[in-house]
Design a protein around this motif. Structure first.
Motif, PDB file in Angstrom:
ATOM      1  N   SER A  99       0.813  -1.215   0.000  1.00 22.99           N
ATOM      2  CA  SER A  99       0.000   0.000   0.000  1.00 22.99           C
ATOM      3  C   SER A  99       0.851   1.271   0.000  1.00 22.99           C
ATOM      4  N   CYS A 102       2.346   1.989  -3.323  1.00 29.17           N
ATOM      5  CA  CYS A 102       1.323   2.443  -4.266  1.00 29.17           C
ATOM      6  C   CYS A 102       1.284   3.969  -4.296  1.00 29.17           C
ATOM      7  N   LYS A 103       1.255   4.570  -3.133  1.00 24.57           N
ATOM      8  CA  LYS A 103       1.233   6.034  -3.053  1.00 24.57           C
ATOM      9  C   LYS A 103       2.571   6.634  -3.474  1.00 24.57           C
ATOM     10  N   SER A 107       3.158   9.026  -6.749  1.00 24.59           N
ATOM     11  CA  SER A 107       3.570  10.389  -6.413  1.00 24.59           C
ATOM     12  C   SER A 107       4.876  10.736  -7.124  1.00 24.59           C
ATOM     13  N   CYS A 161       1.611  16.704  -6.469  1.00 23.10           N
ATOM     14  CA  CYS A 161       1.645  15.308  -6.020  1.00 23.10           C
ATOM     15  C   CYS A 161       0.694  15.044  -4.856  1.00 23.10           C
ATOM     16  N   PRO A 164      -2.465  12.831  -6.148  1.00 17.24           N
ATOM     17  CA  PRO A 164      -2.254  11.378  -6.261  1.00 17.24           C
ATOM     18  C   PRO A 164      -1.907  10.725  -4.936  1.00 17.24           C
ATOM     19  N   MET A 165      -1.234  11.456  -4.037  1.00 14.63           N
ATOM     20  CA  MET A 165      -0.924  10.895  -2.723  1.00 14.63           C
ATOM     21  C   MET A 165      -2.194  10.604  -1.936  1.00 14.63           C
ATOM     22  N   ILE A 166      -3.200  11.497  -2.081  1.00 11.35           N
ATOM     23  CA  ILE A 166      -4.470  11.296  -1.385  1.00 11.35           C
ATOM     24  C   ILE A 166      -5.317  10.231  -2.066  1.00 11.35           C
ATOM     25  N   HIS A 168      -4.603   7.840  -4.503  1.00 10.68           N
ATOM     26  CA  HIS A 168      -4.134   6.493  -4.810  1.00 10.68           C
ATOM     27  C   HIS A 168      -4.105   5.604  -3.563  1.00 10.68           C
ATOM     28  N   GLY A 169      -4.523   4.392  -3.762  1.00 13.91           N
ATOM     29  CA  GLY A 169      -4.518   3.421  -2.683  1.00 13.91           C
ATOM     30  C   GLY A 169      -4.758   2.033  -3.243  1.00 13.91           C
ATOM     31  N   CYS A 179      -3.810  -1.171  -7.414  1.00 11.10           N
ATOM     32  CA  CYS A 179      -3.402   0.169  -6.985  1.00 11.10           C
ATOM     33  C   CYS A 179      -3.967   1.150  -7.989  1.00 11.10           C
ATOM     34  N   GLU A 181      -6.635   5.080  -8.455  1.00 11.52           N
ATOM     35  CA  GLU A 181      -7.300   6.223  -7.837  1.00 11.52           C
ATOM     36  C   GLU A 181      -8.628   5.752  -7.269  1.00 11.52           C
TER      37      GLU A 181
END
Length: 345
Positions: A99, A102-103, A107, A161, A164-166, A168-169, A179, A181
């Motif tokens: 996980s 993934c971020k 990012s 970034c 995508p950091m928020i 993506h998971g 992985c 959005e």
């Protein structure tokens, strides 16, 4: 901009039954094309390390153009470092890196992608200042301003970034880890954030750089045609190549992404597959541009080519008699066309 790995589009929470849309065909094309990512990564690392070695051996690191080139090399390496992870993901259709990765991977992907666009734009603007205005921009083209400009680009890339950091998971679907959005995040509308982020990307990282590049190169071409330099036709040719390559590789990808964000939800299954095919192809075209773009700002220039030949002779002395170059001319004064056009200064 993320890979399409779902094997079907089957989620619909209305009462109306929906026929499953299996996307194995276009995903298979994406998986096959992703093998190119390994080549891009290796090629990019080798060429960019070569650029760094030549700048270190033969140039001053503190000049404006070299500061910009070093940052372009860094952003290109950052972007390309994410591609092997994406290649594995697309080939096995499962995220196996956890996980947190993934971020991090996505990012890094966006940081390198966005900053590369802006550094290419900065290099274009620097060529415009140097060639069109020449003597009147000495105080503007300072090392301090170059460092500040690069810092601003990295700041903008870092802020970009956050989305995508928020978003993506990882999530599991039928026992397979993905992985991507996420559409639903606690306390926010994921779909609206995705769409607004895409339009910000479209305006800030496509339309704005494109406008700057077109304006700068138009003025450069006009200036070249007014000059009496013997190398003007070569300069116009390289400018034309850079701009056309930018259009061919960068514009189609953004147009297809726009169609993807706006119309995929209302398209038929067959049209979704066609859009998927086009997205995979145009995405790879954009990646190729960012892979080879540093070459147009280095290897195309005569001065850089001579530095490269000097490096070859230094590493392999036996090649000295086989390399026909004007190595002795690399220390001679540089013309305005050489300053304005792809070369290491």
């Amino acid at each position: 901009m993320t890979p399409t790995n779902s094997t079907s589009d089957s989620w619909n929470f209305t009462d109306k039954p929906v026929e499953l849309c299996f996307r194995d065909d276009d995903n298979k094309l994406g998986a096959n094309l992703s093998y190119i990512y390994y080549f891009m990564f290796v090629f990019n690392v080798i060429t960019n390390l070569l650029v760094l070695v030549i700048i270190h051996q033969f140039e001053r690191l503190t000049t404006v153009i070299n500061i910009l080139l070093l940052n372009l090399v860094a952003s290109s390496l950052i972007f390309m470092s994410s591609l092997p992870f994406l290649a594995v993901y697309m080939q096995i259709s499962e995220w196996i890196f956890g996980s947190a990765m993934c971020k991090i991977v996505f990012s890094v992907y966006y940081l390198g992608f966005y900053s590369s666009v802006f550094f290419l734009t900065l290099l274009t603007f620097d060529r415009y200042l140097t060639f069109v205005h020449f003597m009147s921009v000495v105080h503007i083209r300072s090392r301090r301003n170059a460092i500040i400009s690069c810092a601003v680009v990295w700041l903008i890339g870092g802020l970009a970034c956050i989305r995508p950091m928020i978003l993506h998971g990882t999530y599991s679907h039928w026992g397979t880890e993905y992985c991507d959005e996420l559409a639903h995040i606690d306390g926010m509308n994921g779909e609206k954030l995705k769409k607004s982020g895409f339009y910000i990307q479209l305006c800030v990282f496509l339309i704005l750089p494109l406008a700057v590049i077109i304006c700068c190169y138009t003025r450069i071409v006009v200036t070249i045609k007014k000059s009496q330099s013997a190398s003007k036709f070569h300069a116009v040719g390289v400018i034309f190549m850079i701009v056309v390559l930018f259009f061919i590789c960068w514009i189609p990808f953004n147009i297809v992404e726009l169609l993807h964000y706006e119309y995929e939800s209302v398209l038929s299954c067959e049209d979704k597959k066609k859009l998927g095919y086009t997205l995979h192809v145009t995405r790879n075209m954009a990646y190729i541009y960012f892979c080879v773009s540093p070459i147009f700002y280095t290897f195309v220039g005569n001065k850089f080519q001579n530095h490269f030949k000097q490096l070859l002779v230094k590493c392999f002395p036996r090649l000295q008699n086989h390399i026909s170059s004007n190595i002795h001319n690399t220390t001679t004064p540089i013309s305005r066309n050489e300053i304005a056009f792809p070369s290491v200064l």
